[in-house]
Write a protein that holds these residues in place. Sequence first.
Motif, mmCIF file in Angstrom:
data_model
loop_
_atom_site.group_PDB
_atom_site.id
_atom_site.type_symbol
_atom_site.label_atom_id
_atom_site.label_comp_id
_atom_site.label_asym_id
_atom_site.label_seq_id
_atom_site.Cartn_x
_atom_site.Cartn_y
_atom_site.Cartn_z
ATOM 1 N N MET A 1 0.838 -1.168 0.000
ATOM 2 C CA MET A 1 0.000 0.000 0.000
ATOM 3 C C MET A 1 0.895 1.248 0.000
ATOM 4 S SD MET A 1 -2.913 1.105 2.753
ATOM 5 C CE MET A 1 -1.952 1.688 4.111
ATOM 6 N N ILE A 2 0.503 2.222 -0.759
ATOM 7 C CA ILE A 2 1.199 3.508 -0.795
ATOM 8 C C ILE A 2 0.537 4.440 0.210
ATOM 9 C CG2 ILE A 2 1.724 5.534 -2.205
ATOM 10 C CD1 ILE A 2 3.285 3.115 -3.118
ATOM 11 N N THR A 3 1.341 5.056 1.069
ATOM 12 C CA THR A 3 0.809 6.031 2.020
ATOM 13 C C THR A 3 1.520 7.371 1.835
ATOM 14 O OG1 THR A 3 2.356 5.614 3.825
ATOM 15 C CG2 THR A 3 0.394 4.213 3.724
ATOM 16 N N TYR A 4 0.832 8.414 2.208
ATOM 17 C CA TYR A 4 1.385 9.766 2.124
ATOM 18 C C TYR A 4 1.563 10.369 3.508
ATOM 19 C CZ TYR A 4 0.119 9.007 -2.683
ATOM 20 O OH TYR A 4 0.015 8.467 -3.938
ATOM 21 N N ASN A 5 1.691 9.521 4.521
ATOM 22 C CA ASN A 5 1.851 10.000 5.893
ATOM 23 C C ASN A 5 3.093 10.875 6.050
ATOM 24 O OD1 ASN A 5 -0.454 8.580 6.597
ATOM 25 N ND2 ASN A 5 0.687 6.780 7.247
ATOM 26 N N LYS A 6 4.148 10.537 5.347
ATOM 27 C CA LYS A 6 5.380 11.321 5.439
ATOM 28 C C LYS A 6 5.204 12.729 4.873
ATOM 29 C CE LYS A 6 9.086 7.976 5.536
ATOM 30 N NZ LYS A 6 10.367 7.668 4.907
ATOM 31 N N LEU A 7 4.265 12.881 3.942
ATOM 32 C CA LEU A 7 4.002 14.199 3.353
ATOM 33 C C LEU A 7 3.648 15.210 4.426
ATOM 34 C CD1 LEU A 7 3.383 16.225 1.061
ATOM 35 C CD2 LEU A 7 1.100 15.209 0.944
ATOM 36 N N TRP A 8 2.768 14.829 5.340
ATOM 37 C CA TRP A 8 2.292 15.770 6.360
ATOM 38 C C TRP A 8 3.428 16.176 7.300
ATOM 39 C CZ3 TRP A 8 -1.501 16.837 3.595
ATOM 40 C CH2 TRP A 8 -2.242 15.852 2.942
ATOM 41 N N ASP A 9 4.326 15.240 7.609
ATOM 42 C CA ASP A 9 5.487 15.572 8.441
ATOM 43 C C ASP A 9 6.431 16.513 7.703
ATOM 44 O OD1 ASP A 9 4.554 13.898 10.482
ATOM 45 O OD2 ASP A 9 5.696 12.172 9.731
ATOM 46 N N THR A 10 6.659 16.240 6.423
ATOM 47 C CA THR A 10 7.547 17.080 5.619
ATOM 48 C C THR A 10 6.961 18.482 5.470
ATOM 49 O OG1 THR A 10 8.394 15.153 4.430
ATOM 50 C CG2 THR A 10 8.709 17.294 3.383
ATOM 51 N N MET A 11 5.659 18.562 5.254
ATOM 52 C CA MET A 11 5.017 19.874 5.145
ATOM 53 C C MET A 11 5.186 20.666 6.443
ATOM 54 S SD MET A 11 1.524 18.937 3.058
ATOM 55 C CE MET A 11 0.710 20.441 3.575
ATOM 56 N N LYS A 12 5.024 19.995 7.566
ATOM 57 C CA LYS A 12 5.183 20.660 8.863
ATOM 58 C C LYS A 12 6.611 21.165 9.034
ATOM 59 C CE LYS A 12 4.173 20.026 13.740
ATOM 60 N NZ LYS A 12 3.631 19.124 14.756
ATOM 61 N N GLU A 13 7.590 20.320 8.687
ATOM 62 C CA GLU A 13 9.005 20.708 8.772
ATOM 63 C C GLU A 13 9.304 21.927 7.918
ATOM 64 O OE1 GLU A 13 11.821 17.657 7.788
ATOM 65 O OE2 GLU A 13 10.863 16.224 9.124
ATOM 66 N N LYS A 14 8.710 21.972 6.727
ATOM 67 C CA LYS A 14 8.979 23.047 5.770
ATOM 68 C C LYS A 14 8.085 24.269 5.991
ATOM 69 C CE LYS A 14 11.796 20.426 3.263
ATOM 70 N NZ LYS A 14 13.094 20.737 2.705
ATOM 71 N N GLY A 15 7.121 24.167 6.898
ATOM 72 C CA GLY A 15 6.234 25.284 7.182
ATOM 73 C C GLY A 15 5.233 25.571 6.073
ATOM 74 N N VAL A 16 4.796 24.513 5.377
ATOM 75 C CA VAL A 16 3.834 24.657 4.285
ATOM 76 C C VAL A 16 2.521 23.999 4.702
ATOM 77 C CG1 VAL A 16 3.333 24.101 1.873
ATOM 78 C CG2 VAL A 16 5.670 24.665 2.552
ATOM 79 N N ALA A 29 -7.989 21.122 -4.086
ATOM 80 C CA ALA A 29 -8.506 20.567 -2.844
ATOM 81 C C ALA A 29 -8.792 19.073 -3.020
ATOM 82 C CB ALA A 29 -9.761 21.309 -2.409
ATOM 83 N N GLY A 30 -9.193 18.676 -4.221
ATOM 84 C CA GLY A 30 -9.432 17.267 -4.511
ATOM 85 C C GLY A 30 -8.167 16.427 -4.380
ATOM 86 N N GLN A 31 -7.054 16.970 -4.853
ATOM 87 C CA GLN A 31 -5.771 16.255 -4.723
ATOM 88 C C GLN A 31 -5.400 16.108 -3.254
ATOM 89 O OE1 GLN A 31 -4.610 14.524 -6.939
ATOM 90 N NE2 GLN A 31 -3.893 15.592 -8.729
ATOM 91 N N ILE A 32 -5.600 17.176 -2.478
ATOM 92 C CA ILE A 32 -5.308 17.107 -1.044
ATOM 93 C C ILE A 32 -6.175 16.026 -0.390
ATOM 94 C CG2 ILE A 32 -5.393 18.364 1.156
ATOM 95 C CD1 ILE A 32 -3.198 19.432 -0.665
ATOM 96 N N GLY A 33 -7.440 15.967 -0.778
ATOM 97 C CA GLY A 33 -8.351 14.957 -0.243
ATOM 98 C C GLY A 33 -7.894 13.543 -0.562
ATOM 99 N N ARG A 34 -7.442 13.325 -1.800
ATOM 100 C CA ARG A 34 -6.955 11.991 -2.188
ATOM 101 C C ARG A 34 -5.688 11.636 -1.411
ATOM 102 N NH1 ARG A 34 -9.472 13.610 -6.789
ATOM 103 N NH2 ARG A 34 -7.737 14.654 -7.774
ATOM 104 N N LEU A 35 -4.813 12.622 -1.212
ATOM 105 C CA LEU A 35 -3.597 12.376 -0.436
ATOM 106 C C LEU A 35 -3.936 12.001 1.002
ATOM 107 C CD1 LEU A 35 -1.512 15.344 -1.839
ATOM 108 C CD2 LEU A 35 -0.864 12.939 -2.048
ATOM 109 N N LYS A 36 -4.913 12.671 1.588
ATOM 110 C CA LYS A 36 -5.327 12.366 2.962
ATOM 111 C C LYS A 36 -5.864 10.947 3.084
ATOM 112 C CE LYS A 36 -6.616 16.881 4.742
ATOM 113 N NZ LYS A 36 -7.748 17.681 5.253
ATOM 114 N N LYS A 37 -6.529 10.465 2.022
ATOM 115 C CA LYS A 37 -7.125 9.125 2.035
ATOM 116 C C LYS A 37 -6.187 8.070 1.452
ATOM 117 C CE LYS A 37 -11.765 10.982 1.593
ATOM 118 N NZ LYS A 37 -12.933 11.108 0.706
ATOM 119 N N ASN A 38 -4.931 8.446 1.187
ATOM 120 C CA ASN A 38 -3.948 7.558 0.556
ATOM 121 C C ASN A 38 -4.481 7.008 -0.761
ATOM 122 O OD1 ASN A 38 -1.950 7.812 2.596
ATOM 123 N ND2 ASN A 38 -3.101 6.384 3.857
#
Length: 67
Positions: A1-16, A29-38
């Motif tokens: 399974m592909i997950t995007y959990n690391k994305l949220w940590d990286t965004m926090k680190e980068k202040g985005v 917003a649709g892309q963000i929604g898909r990323l949240k749902k992996n």
Amino acid sequence: MITYNKLWDTMKEKGVSQYRLIKDYGVSAGQIGRLKKNGYVSTHTLERLCEILKCNIEDIVQYISEQ
């Protein structure tokens, strides 16, 4: 399974924030929604996120075996 959990940590680190991705960088917003749902996102979207966050793909995507 592909997950995007690391994305949220990286965004926090980068202040985005998600808001900034949408308003400043034109990520839908649709892309963000898909990323949240992996869910499915295109390689183009992944490339854009790497460019925006100035990071490598492994900083936003992780493969987890379902075994």
